[in-house]
Design a protein around this motif. Structure first.
Motif, short mmCIF file in Angstrom:
data_model
loop_
_atom_site.label_atom_id
_atom_site.label_comp_id
_atom_site.label_asym_id
_atom_site.label_seq_id
_atom_site.Cartn_x
_atom_site.Cartn_y
_atom_site.Cartn_z
N VAL A 158 0.95 -1.21 0.08
CA VAL A 158 0.03 -0.08 0.21
C VAL A 158 0.96 1.30 0.09
CG1 VAL A 158 -1.66 1.36 1.10
CG2 VAL A 158 -1.80 -1.26 1.52
N GLU A 159 0.62 2.11 -0.95
CA GLU A 159 1.33 3.43 -1.07
C GLU A 159 0.62 4.59 -0.89
OE1 GLU A 159 4.86 3.57 -3.54
OE2 GLU A 159 5.17 5.55 -3.33
N SER A 160 0.67 5.38 -0.18
CA SER A 160 -0.38 6.57 -0.04
C SER A 160 0.76 7.99 -0.08
CB SER A 160 -1.22 6.61 1.05
OG SER A 160 -0.50 6.62 2.31
N PHE A 161 -0.04 9.05 -0.50
CA PHE A 161 0.77 10.26 -0.70
C PHE A 161 -0.04 11.33 -0.20
CE2 PHE A 161 -0.61 9.60 -4.70
CZ PHE A 161 -1.24 11.04 -5.11
N VAL A 162 0.45 12.54 0.21
CA VAL A 162 -0.28 13.70 0.21
C VAL A 162 0.78 14.79 -0.33
CG1 VAL A 162 0.48 14.26 2.62
CG2 VAL A 162 -1.31 15.62 1.79
N VAL A 163 0.03 15.96 -0.93
CA VAL A 163 0.96 16.91 -1.76
C VAL A 163 0.12 18.14 -1.97
CG1 VAL A 163 0.23 16.10 -4.29
CG2 VAL A 163 2.40 17.16 -3.89
N ASP A 164 0.86 19.21 -2.02
CA ASP A 164 0.09 20.29 -2.54
C ASP A 164 -0.30 20.35 -4.08
OD1 ASP A 164 1.12 21.18 -0.04
OD2 ASP A 164 2.35 23.00 -0.85
N VAL A 165 -1.52 20.80 -4.29
CA VAL A 165 -1.79 21.04 -5.60
C VAL A 165 -1.16 22.42 -6.36
CG1 VAL A 165 -3.73 21.41 -7.32
CG2 VAL A 165 -4.05 20.02 -5.05
#
Ligand code: A8S
Length: 199
Positions: A158-165
């Protein structure tokens, strides 16, 4: 027939890749999915987006982990990494690597810091600090889970991420771009692990 991305017992929003169609349909994961979900909770700021991808690999967890844990050698399985140089440390939390990105992508380099490496729980988390790319405040978590398909031992990643648009892009474009890169990474990881001699 409509394939429900959230079918098969995974949390809402998780995208099971490469298992569309009859063979993947209805396969219940043989690990604690609720525990996995808790490992992938990101704090979402304003103008940020997040997503999670799931990939099954027909290889034992130890084999997969031996590649994934090498924060100092992402080129072992990430096809877009041309070269990696350690700026600080090695495999300890806080270590910093600088990646040279393969040509053809809208980036040339990425400076990334190891935030977590857990050899017992099989968790690797890193954050992008700097570099010539547009993914500000990108941070990701990758976890491995012992799983089974047709009574054969395997590994679910499982790979998840968060990032600025980024300015000028939509949430959907941003997520889609990153998901494509992660899909390539996870497919490559699976191909390598499934070809290694084992069992
Ligand atoms: C990873 C995941 C991602 C890497 C992105 C999303 C990146 O390193 C690449 C191309 C880009 O255009 C952006 O696990 C950036 O590496 C491969 C340089 C950030």
């Amino acid at each position: 027939m409509v394939w429900d991305m959230n079918g098969g017992g995974y949390p809402t929003g998780w995208k099971l890749i490469d298992e569309e169609g009859p063979s993947g349909e209805g396969r219940a994961p043989a690990f604690d999915v609720e525990h996995a979900r808790l490992l992938h909770q990101h704090e979402l700021g304003e103008s940020q987006c997040t997503s999670a991808l799931v990939k099954h690999i027909n290889a034992p967890l130890d084999i997969v982990w031996s590649l994934v844990r090498r924060f100092d050698e992402p080129q072992r399985y990430k096809p877009f990494v041309k070269q990696c140089v350690m700026r600080e440390g090695g495999l300890e939390v806080g270590s910093i690597r600088e990646i040279e990105v393969a040509s053809g992508l809208p980036a040339t380099s990425s400076v990334e810091q190891l935030e977590r490496l857990d050899d017992d729980e099989h968790i690797l988390a890193f954050r992008k600090l700097d570099g010539d790319h547009r993914l500000l405040n990108y941070s990701s978590i990758l976890t491995l889970h012992e799983d089974e398909i047709d009574e054969r031992p395997g590994t679910t990643v499982v790979e998840s991420f968060v990032v600025d648009v980024p300015d000028g892009n939509t949430e959907e474009e941003t997520c889609c771009f990153i998901e494509q890169l992660i899909k390539c990474n996870l497919r490559s990881l699976a191909n390598i692990c499934e070809q290694l001699p084992h069992q």
